[in-house]
Write a protein that holds these residues in place. Structure first.
Motif, PDB file in Angstrom:
ATOM      1  N   ARG A   1      -7.904  -1.008  15.516  1.00  0.00           N
ATOM      2  CA  ARG A   1      -7.064   0.054  14.959  1.00  0.00           C
ATOM      3  C   ARG A   1      -5.615  -0.132  15.381  1.00  0.00           C
ATOM      4  O   ARG A   1      -4.688   0.018  14.574  1.00  0.00           O
ATOM      5  CB  ARG A   1      -7.558   1.422  15.447  1.00  0.00           C
TER       6      ARG A   1
ATOM      7  N   LEU B   1      -6.224   5.635   5.663  1.00  0.00           N
ATOM      8  CA  LEU B   1      -6.620   7.027   5.893  1.00  0.00           C
ATOM      9  C   LEU B   1      -5.915   7.968   4.914  1.00  0.00           C
ATOM     10  O   LEU B   1      -6.531   8.915   4.407  1.00  0.00           O
ATOM     11  CB  LEU B   1      -6.305   7.419   7.338  1.00  0.00           C
TER      12      LEU B   1
ATOM     13  N   ASP C   1     -15.882   4.974   7.179  1.00  0.00           N
ATOM     14  CA  ASP C   1     -16.058   3.526   7.114  1.00  0.00           C
ATOM     15  C   ASP C   1     -14.947   2.936   6.256  1.00  0.00           C
ATOM     16  O   ASP C   1     -14.874   3.177   5.059  1.00  0.00           O
ATOM     17  CB  ASP C   1     -17.437   3.197   6.518  1.00  0.00           C
ATOM     18  N   LEU C   2     -14.092   2.121   6.896  1.00  0.00           N
ATOM     19  CA  LEU C   2     -12.954   1.518   6.192  1.00  0.00           C
ATOM     20  C   LEU C   2     -13.067  -0.003   6.176  1.00  0.00           C
ATOM     21  O   LEU C   2     -12.066  -0.712   6.211  1.00  0.00           O
ATOM     22  CB  LEU C   2     -11.647   1.958   6.858  1.00  0.00           C
TER      23      LEU C   2
ATOM     24  N   GLN D   1     -11.729   0.018  11.351  1.00  0.00           N
ATOM     25  CA  GLN D   1     -11.757   1.222  12.174  1.00  0.00           C
ATOM     26  C   GLN D   1     -12.722   1.101  13.346  1.00  0.00           C
ATOM     27  O   GLN D   1     -12.844   2.028  14.148  1.00  0.00           O
ATOM     28  CB  GLN D   1     -12.158   2.429  11.317  1.00  0.00           C
ATOM     29  N   SER D   2     -13.393  -0.028  13.514  1.00  0.00           N
ATOM     30  CA  SER D   2     -14.547  -0.099  14.410  1.00  0.00           C
ATOM     31  C   SER D   2     -14.199  -0.030  15.892  1.00  0.00           C
ATOM     32  O   SER D   2     -14.999   0.442  16.686  1.00  0.00           O
ATOM     33  CB  SER D   2     -15.354  -1.366  14.118  1.00  0.00           C
TER      34      SER D   2
ATOM     35  N   LEU E   1      -7.430   8.549  17.540  1.00  0.00           N
ATOM     36  CA  LEU E   1      -8.006   7.309  17.022  1.00  0.00           C
ATOM     37  C   LEU E   1      -7.491   6.068  17.734  1.00  0.00           C
ATOM     38  O   LEU E   1      -8.147   5.022  17.730  1.00  0.00           O
ATOM     39  CB  LEU E   1      -7.762   7.192  15.516  1.00  0.00           C
TER      40      LEU E   1
ATOM     41  N   LEU F   1      -4.258   0.741   8.847  1.00  0.00           N
ATOM     42  CA  LEU F   1      -5.271   1.770   9.044  1.00  0.00           C
ATOM     43  C   LEU F   1      -4.772   3.130   8.559  1.00  0.00           C
ATOM     44  O   LEU F   1      -5.493   3.872   7.877  1.00  0.00           O
ATOM     45  CB  LEU F   1      -5.653   1.845  10.520  1.00  0.00           C
TER      46      LEU F   1
ATOM     47  N   VAL G   1      -6.795  13.754  12.039  1.00  0.00           N
ATOM     48  CA  VAL G   1      -7.541  12.716  12.745  1.00  0.00           C
ATOM     49  C   VAL G   1      -7.237  12.853  14.228  1.00  0.00           C
ATOM     50  O   VAL G   1      -6.081  13.074  14.615  1.00  0.00           O
ATOM     51  CB  VAL G   1      -7.150  11.302  12.265  1.00  0.00           C
TER      52      VAL G   1
ATOM     53  N   LEU H   1     -14.280   8.560  12.329  1.00  0.00           N
ATOM     54  CA  LEU H   1     -13.497   7.963  11.255  1.00  0.00           C
ATOM     55  C   LEU H   1     -14.424   7.545  10.130  1.00  0.00           C
ATOM     56  O   LEU H   1     -15.592   7.201  10.375  1.00  0.00           O
ATOM     57  CB  LEU H   1     -12.725   6.732  11.761  1.00  0.00           C
TER      58      LEU H   1
ATOM     59  N   ARG I   1      -2.395  -0.961  12.860  1.00  0.00           N
ATOM     60  CA  ARG I   1      -2.208   0.489  12.839  1.00  0.00           C
ATOM     61  C   ARG I   1      -1.627   1.001  11.532  1.00  0.00           C
ATOM     62  O   ARG I   1      -2.070   2.024  11.010  1.00  0.00           O
ATOM     63  CB  ARG I   1      -1.339   0.932  14.014  1.00  0.00           C
TER      64      ARG I   1
END
Length: 525
Positions: free
Chosen positions: A385, A396, A374-375, A379-380, A364, A392, A361, A372, A389
């Motif tokens: 994030r 991932l 769609d979580l 993640q937007s 980020l 997130l 990654v 990234l 963290r």
């Protein structure tokens, strides 16, 4: 004794509207209903038929087609208010509600509460001086005319705004009016409502102004009430309990929020989940009861802030699914590539991904546009994030179905490095030490806004040593932090020198590390 005329704005679910009207009028109060003109006529007819024999129910004379942020919401409110004023001469208070609101106290308690002080309840903060508006358009809401709906006609909304700014078609707020802002959920005395209706007739210029402001339901009543009523007779608060998540969305209440809602110093709450049938039934029974004593602890917002700080939203005692643990996991290995030249780090990540198959990654926590999956919204933005963290990173790892993950950080992100190194997971770092020419530093200064195309050469000459020293300071911070398992790859180093750092960092054989180290274009600017 206080008698309340509820002003109900709604647009769906006729069964809930009927139940709400019957519940609120059962203890001697009134309700005036505005059902959105865009909603189903069949639903409206169902509501009218069900409540036609209830003398405590009124309907707005006109059904406005409402749009979020438009004057139509204020006009719909005024239509319902005028119907209530005319039909219910004994109403002492007028209380704004939506279809998502429910009482969280008994009618007896609500009447006693309103009888205790002869005041109006409305949030009313200075539009320009307060920080009520957190993001987005502020002064331009008022200074330019808004004829289009931002949500339905985004292009026309912003095009019209841009043209007006370019042609300098700004306007002034009416000189004798101080614009205020606040929540649209108010409770006003009859005298105040009558003064507002008289003001509307006397001051068409003010009405014309608000007709083309953006989101006037947050400013119209909030401005007129302190304009017409002495400040000593205004309580700058709402009597409706509502909260917003860190994603800017209203908090929804569920069946397990009953005790929390009752303990808040409010008369109503929104938004109640449509599926919270048990909660609605219990609150309906409570409103009809003679209960007049409640233990007010008012812990709702502090509790919500506490749980949101740990990545939780929603039901009171259920965590977000990604926060069941506060660690990335003991069995997992996070590998951090630290490099000031982002394009160099991205090339190395691409080679790592190709040669080893380890998920990678990019920046980020530094770059909004970082690709990234769609979580669920976490993640937007970089802000979200960073705030969540560890959550997130767990997501991932799960998304890639891997116990190893490589990510990039800018050398300035020392706090993030410390946080990840404090986790129970295994953490390694590869610091890429690049050479920085004066030409590169000038480009960097322009990219981050320290210089522009017209910055004098003398100024740039004075600036470059400072930037170079700042890069050295960031690297020194990493060294001084005492992180374990830190390996360094140098632009000035040979492939033989660098492959050892890559092999240890990635825990791969030297022949595979050589495939990465010998890539010819890694450090090209």
């Amino acid at each position: 004794m206080a008698k309340i005329a509820f002003i109900l704005l709604c647009h769906k679910d006729p069964a809930s509207v009927i139940a709400q009207a019957e519940r609120l009028t059962a203890r001697g109060d009134y309700i005036s209903i505005h059902f959105d003109g865009r909603a189903s006529k069949e639903h409206y007819d169902t509501i009218r038929a069900a409540l036609k024999d209830n003398p405590s129910v009124a309907f707005a004379a006109r059904r406005m087609k409402c749009g979020w942020g438009e004057w139509s919401l204020v006009e719909a409110t005024l239509q319902a208010v005028m119907a209530a004023v005319e039909k219910f001469p004994r109403a002492t208070h007028f209380y704004m509600l939506s279809g998502d609101c429910m009482s969280i106290k008994s009618a007896a308690y609500a009447h006693a509460f309103l009888d205790a002080e002869d005041v109006d309840y409305i949030e009313s903060f200075d539009f320009f001086e307060s920080d009520w508006i957190k993001t987005g358009m502020k002064g331009d809401r008022l200074h330019y005319r808004h004829w289009f709906n931002e949500r339905k006609n985004k292009f026309l909304f912003y095009a019209s705004h841009k043209v007006q700014k370019k042609l300098r078609l700004s306007r002034q707020v009416p000189s004798d009016v101080q614009v205020m802002i606040g929540s649209q959920w108010w409770c006003l005395r009859r005298r105040t409502i009558e003064w507002i209706l008289d003001f509307i007739q006397a001051r068409p210029d003010v009405i014309r102004f608000f007709r083309t402001t953006w989101i006037p339901d947050e400013t119209f009543f909030q401005t007129l009430v302190p304009h017409l009523v002495p400040q000593s007779e205004i309580r700058t608060r709402t009597l409706t309990f509502l909260m917003f998540t860190d994603y800017g969305m209203p908090v929804t209440f569920y069946n397990d929020h009953y005790d929390l809602l009752l303990s808040q110093d409010y008369l109503f709450a929104r938004k109640i989940s449509p599926g919270a049938l048990e909660l609605k039934e219990r609150l309906g029974q409570l409103y009809a009861s003679d209960e007049a004593t409640f233990q007010i602890s008012n812990e709702g917002r502090s509790l919500f802030s506490f749980v949101v700080g740990r990545g939780r939203v929603g039901r009171r005692y259920s965590p977000r699914f990604w926060e069941t643990e506060s660690t990335l996991g003991r069995e997992r290995e996070l590998m951090i590539v630290v490099c000031k030249k982002w394009h160099v780090a991205k090339r190395i990540l691409d080679r790592i991904r190709t040669v080893t198959g380890i998920p990678c990654v990019e920046y980020l926590f530094n770059e909004d546009s970082c690709p990234l999956p769609d979580l669920g919204g976490i993640q937007s933005t970089v802000e979200k994030r960073t705030r969540h963290r560890r959550s997130l990173m767990r997501m991932l790892f799960d998304y890639h179905d891997s116990d190893r993950l490589v990510m990039c950080l800018d050398p300035s992100a020392i706090d993030l490095m410390r946080d990840f190194y404090s986790d129970r997971s295994g953490t390694k770092m590869l610091e890429i030490l690049c050479d920085f020419s004066d030409e590169y530093l000038v480009g960097h200064a322009k990219r981050v806004g320290l210089a522009g195309d017209r910055t004098p050469p003398d100024t740039l000459e004075e600036l470059l040593p400072t930037i170079r020293a700042d890069f050295v300071y960031e690297s020194d911070q990493i060294r001084d932090a005492g992180f374990e398992h830190v390996y360094r790859l140098r632009e000035s180093g040979s492939p033989d020198d660098n492959l050892l750092a890559l092999a240890r960092f990635l825990d791969i054989p030297e022949n595979r590390a050589r495939e990465i180290a010998e890539t010819g274009y890694l450090f090209v600017d």
